[in-house]
Design an enzyme around this catalytic site. Structure first.
Site, mmCIF file in Angstrom:
data_model
loop_
_atom_site.group_PDB
_atom_site.id
_atom_site.type_symbol
_atom_site.label_atom_id
_atom_site.label_comp_id
_atom_site.label_asym_id
_atom_site.label_seq_id
_atom_site.Cartn_x
_atom_site.Cartn_y
_atom_site.Cartn_z
ATOM 1 N N SER A 91 0.861 -1.186 0.000
ATOM 2 C CA SER A 91 0.000 0.000 0.000
ATOM 3 C C SER A 91 0.893 1.230 0.000
ATOM 4 O O SER A 91 1.575 1.505 0.988
ATOM 5 C CB SER A 91 -0.906 0.005 1.236
ATOM 6 O OG SER A 91 -1.736 -1.125 1.252
ATOM 7 N N LYS A 168 -7.190 1.180 -2.665
ATOM 8 C CA LYS A 168 -6.785 0.669 -1.355
ATOM 9 C C LYS A 168 -6.963 1.743 -0.278
ATOM 10 O O LYS A 168 -7.376 1.440 0.857
ATOM 11 C CB LYS A 168 -5.331 0.204 -1.393
ATOM 12 C CG LYS A 168 -4.809 -0.357 -0.067
ATOM 13 C CD LYS A 168 -5.619 -1.560 0.421
ATOM 14 C CE LYS A 168 -5.170 -2.068 1.784
ATOM 15 N NZ LYS A 168 -3.870 -2.741 1.770
ATOM 16 N N LYS A 236 -0.336 5.680 7.517
ATOM 17 C CA LYS A 236 0.076 6.027 6.153
ATOM 18 C C LYS A 236 -1.066 5.823 5.170
ATOM 19 O O LYS A 236 -1.262 6.632 4.256
ATOM 20 C CB LYS A 236 1.314 5.241 5.728
ATOM 21 C CG LYS A 236 1.118 3.780 5.396
ATOM 22 C CD LYS A 236 2.416 3.142 4.908
ATOM 23 C CE LYS A 236 2.244 1.647 4.622
ATOM 24 N NZ LYS A 236 1.388 1.387 3.446
#
Length: 289
Positions: A91, A168, A236
C-alpha cells in the site's frame, strides 16, 4: 517475489501451488524464506538476481522507500538488463508509485514497468487465496500480471497506474471507520454491563455485520491485540486517502476524525499491535503502552 512477511509468505505459497517450481525469492536471510523454499521456491542472492530470473516480480514490502531500495539500491533490479513487470502489492502513495514507475522506465529504457496491486483480506485471505486485489496499470502489463494475481485472490483492473492504490486508500478508510465504530460500540456495551460476545455475535447477523466484525470479534472479546498486521500502517494508508480527498476537493470529516484517532494510538505506543488495539485506545486513551 520479495517480501516474505505475514502477507507475502502465504501469497508466495499460493503462487507455488499454482505455478510449481517457478518462483525465485530473496530475503534478508534464508531463514525468513524457509517455508517457501521448502515448498519449491528457488533462492537467489539479490533483487537484481530476482529480476534476471523473472518475467514478473511481486513486491510485498511496507512502503515506497523499501520498493525504491529494491529497484534502485545496491544490486537493485534496475541495474540489470532484464525485462519484467514489477507488481507492487504494498500500500503506497498513488502519486509516489507513478513517479517511481517513471524513474524505472527511464533507467531501464522501458524494459521494466510497474503495476500497482495492493490487497485486502488480511493474513486469513492471504492464506486462503481469497484476497481482493486492486490493480492499476496499462492493459498490456496488467494482462501479464493477472494470472499470477489470480492465484492469490480476485484481481480487478481499475484503471491506469495508481488506481489500485487509490482504491486501497478508500478500502482502508472503510476498514478504519468500521473498526473504530465496532470498538466504540463495544466499549459502550461493556460499560453498560452487556455480554460483549453475545452482542457482537448478534450484531454480525444484522446490518451491522461485516467482514471486519467477523475477523476481529474474538479479539475484542478476549482483548487480544497481538499483531497480524501493525495498526501503525493505517496512519500512512489514511494519509493517502487524505491526499486523494484533497486532490478531488472532497470534504471528509470521518477521515479527518480517524486520522486523529490513529495518530493518537501510535503516539500512545500501540502502533505495533493489531488493528483491533483501537478498542483498547478508545477504552483508555490516556493509558500509554
Amino acid at each position: 517475489m520479495i517480501g516474505l512477511g505475514n502477507m507475502g509468505t502465504p501469497m508466495a505459497l499460493n503462487l507455488l501451488a499454482a505455478f510449481p517450481h517457478s518462483l525465485s525469492v530473496t530475503a534478508r536471510s534464508r531463514d525468513r524464506a524457509a517455508a517457501v523454499l521448502s515448498a519449491g521456491a528457488s533462492w537467489v542472492d539479490t533483487p537484481a538476481d530476482v529480476a534476471e530470473a523473472s518475467d514478473v516480480v511481486v513486491l510485498m514490502v511496507p512502503d515506497l522507500p523499501q520498493v525504491d531500495e529494491l529497484l534502485f539500491g545496491d544490486r537493485g533490479m534496475a541495474e540489470t538488463p532484464a525485462t519484467c513487470v514489477v507488481v507492487v502489492c504494498s500500500s503506497v502513495s498513488p502519486t509516489g508509485i507513478r513517479a517511481t514507475d517513471d524513474r524505472l522506465r527511464q533507467q531501464t529504457e522501458g524494459r521494466m514497468r510497474i503495476v500497482d496491486a495492493p490487497v485486502s483480506g488480511g493474513t486469513e485471505g492471504a492464506a486462503a487465496g481469497t484476497l481482493s486485489i486492486m490493480v492499476g496499470g496499462t492493459e498490456a502489463d496488467v494482462n501479464i500480471a493477472l494470472p499470477l494475481l489470480s492465484a492469490c485472490g480476485t484481481p480487478v483492473h481499475l484503471g491506469p497506474l495508481g488506481s489500485g492504490d487509490i482504491a486501497k486508500a478508500c478500502n482502508q478508510l472503510i476498514v478504519a471507520a468500521t473498526m473504530a465504530a465496532i470498538s466504540e460500540a463495544s466499549v459502550i456495551a461493556e460499560r453498560s454491563g452487556l455480554d460483549l460476545d453475545a452482542l457482537l455475535t448478534l450484531l454480525q447477523g444484522g446490518y451491522a455485520g461485516s467482514r471486519v466484525l467477523e475477523t476481529k470479534k474474538d479479539r475484542l472479546v478476549e482483548r487480544d491485540y497481538s499483531p497480524t498486521g501493525a495498526a501503525r500502517y493505517m496512519v500512512k494508508d489514511l494519509s493517502f486517502a487524505h491526499a486523494a480527498a484533497v486532490e478531488t476537493a472532497t470534504a471528509a470529516p470521518i477521515l479527518d476524525a480517524l486520522r486523529g484517532q490513529f495518530d493518537g494510538l501510535v503516539a500512545a505506543g500501540l502502533g505495533d499491535d493489531d488493528l483491533a488495539v483501537i478498542h483498547r485506545y478508545i477504552r483508555d486513551p490516556e493509558q500509554p503502552r
